[in-house]
Design a protein around this motif. Structure first.
Motif, short mmCIF file in Angstrom:
data_model
loop_
_atom_site.label_atom_id
_atom_site.label_comp_id
_atom_site.label_asym_id
_atom_site.label_seq_id
_atom_site.Cartn_x
_atom_site.Cartn_y
_atom_site.Cartn_z
N PHE A 144 0.84 -1.20 0.00
CA PHE A 144 0.00 0.00 0.00
C PHE A 144 0.88 1.25 0.00
N ASN A 145 0.51 2.21 -0.83
CA ASN A 145 1.19 3.50 -0.84
C ASN A 145 0.13 4.55 -0.52
N TYR A 146 0.13 4.99 0.74
CA TYR A 146 -0.81 6.02 1.19
C TYR A 146 -0.24 7.36 0.78
N ARG A 147 -0.91 8.06 -0.12
CA ARG A 147 -0.34 9.27 -0.72
C ARG A 147 -0.32 10.47 0.22
N THR A 148 -1.20 10.49 1.21
CA THR A 148 -1.21 11.61 2.16
C THR A 148 -1.51 11.10 3.56
N CYS A 149 -1.15 11.90 4.52
CA CYS A 149 -1.52 11.60 5.90
C CYS A 149 -3.01 11.93 6.07
N PRO A 150 -3.64 11.47 7.14
CA PRO A 150 -5.07 11.75 7.33
C PRO A 150 -5.41 13.24 7.36
N LYS A 151 -4.55 14.07 7.96
CA LYS A 151 -4.82 15.52 8.02
C LYS A 151 -4.82 16.15 6.63
N CYS A 152 -3.84 15.77 5.81
CA CYS A 152 -3.78 16.34 4.46
C CYS A 152 -4.90 15.78 3.57
N LYS A 181 -7.83 15.09 4.55
CA LYS A 181 -9.00 15.89 4.93
C LYS A 181 -8.94 17.27 4.30
N LYS A 182 -7.76 17.88 4.32
CA LYS A 182 -7.60 19.21 3.74
C LYS A 182 -7.89 19.20 2.23
N TYR A 183 -7.35 18.19 1.52
CA TYR A 183 -7.55 18.12 0.07
C TYR A 183 -8.94 17.62 -0.30
N GLY A 184 -9.60 16.95 0.64
CA GLY A 184 -10.93 16.41 0.36
C GLY A 184 -10.89 15.09 -0.40
N LYS A 185 -9.71 14.52 -0.55
CA LYS A 185 -9.55 13.25 -1.26
C LYS A 185 -8.47 12.45 -0.54
N ASN A 186 -8.65 11.15 -0.51
CA ASN A 186 -7.66 10.26 0.11
C ASN A 186 -7.26 9.22 -0.92
N TRP A 187 -6.09 9.42 -1.51
CA TRP A 187 -5.62 8.51 -2.54
C TRP A 187 -4.70 7.45 -1.95
N ILE A 188 -4.89 6.23 -2.39
CA ILE A 188 -4.05 5.10 -2.03
C ILE A 188 -3.69 4.40 -3.33
N VAL A 189 -2.42 4.10 -3.50
CA VAL A 189 -1.99 3.37 -4.69
C VAL A 189 -1.55 1.98 -4.25
N LEU A 190 -2.12 0.97 -4.88
CA LEU A 190 -1.77 -0.41 -4.61
C LEU A 190 -0.65 -0.84 -5.54
N PHE A 191 0.34 -1.52 -5.00
CA PHE A 191 1.45 -2.07 -5.77
C PHE A 191 1.39 -3.58 -5.63
N ALA A 192 0.97 -4.26 -6.68
CA ALA A 192 0.89 -5.73 -6.65
C ALA A 192 2.19 -6.28 -7.23
N GLU A 193 2.89 -7.08 -6.41
CA GLU A 193 4.06 -7.77 -6.90
C GLU A 193 3.57 -9.02 -7.61
N VAL A 194 3.87 -9.12 -8.90
CA VAL A 194 3.30 -10.19 -9.73
C VAL A 194 4.41 -11.02 -10.38
#
Length: 165
Positions: A141-149, A151-164
């Motif tokens: 999991f790559n959490y792009r921002t901390c919870p505070k940021c 909330k500030k941006y109004g979006k919570n992006w997470i990028v999944l990296f699957a090792e295949v």
């Protein structure tokens, strides 16, 4: 809220979407975060002890890549990208940290929503890849921002990296 400090850069949507990355001994600093049912308890402290020295040494030229391998309800291994640069000495690692190298193929997927959905997205991503005949070794999991940021941006992006394979 507009005057609140932001510690995380805003995520550029699409910058990590649906990529196939081939890594050959990509170097990371590995540390461990204590968790309670996958909720990190000391993430900031781990980033300060293992990430801050790298930033201070100038070894993060771009937005940092931090991957989380959520191995259990009680801890996660965190991998902090180390952009090694000839002529720049790597600072000593904290006693609880070590070097790790990743080699192989990784497929990415962007997701947006609450942190609680991350494991649902990971399961769906695994199912999607395996339906295509792609063997998944693990998902990071790559959490792009901390919870505070987030909330500030109004979006919570997470990028999944699957090792295949």
């Amino acid at each position: 809220m507009p005057n609140e400090a932001v510690c995380c850069p805003e995520y550029v949507v699409g910058s990590l979407a649906d990529q196939v990355l081939e890594w050959n001994e990509k170097v990371f600093v590995k540390d461990r975060v204590r968790c309670l049912f996958h909720i990190p308890l000391n993430f900031s402290a781990v980033m300060k002890r293992s990430g801050r020295p790298l930033i201070d040494a100038g070894l993060w030229q771009n937005q940092m890549l931090v991957l989380s391998d959520e191995k259990s309800n009680w801890y996660s291994d965190v991998y902090i990208e180390l952009e090694e640069d000839e002529g720049v000495e790597t600072p000593p690692l904290h006693a609880k940290a070590s070097r790790a190298k990743f080699s192989g193929k990784f497929v990415t997927k962007e997701c947006e929503g609450p942190y609680q959905k991350a494991h649902v997205w990971a399961k769906d991503f695994r199912d999607e890849l395996e339906a295509k005949g792609i063997q998944v070794n693990r998902i990071l999991f790559n959490y792009r921002t901390c919870p505070k940021c987030a909330k500030k941006y109004g979006k919570n992006w997470i990028v999944l990296f699957a090792e295949v394979e």
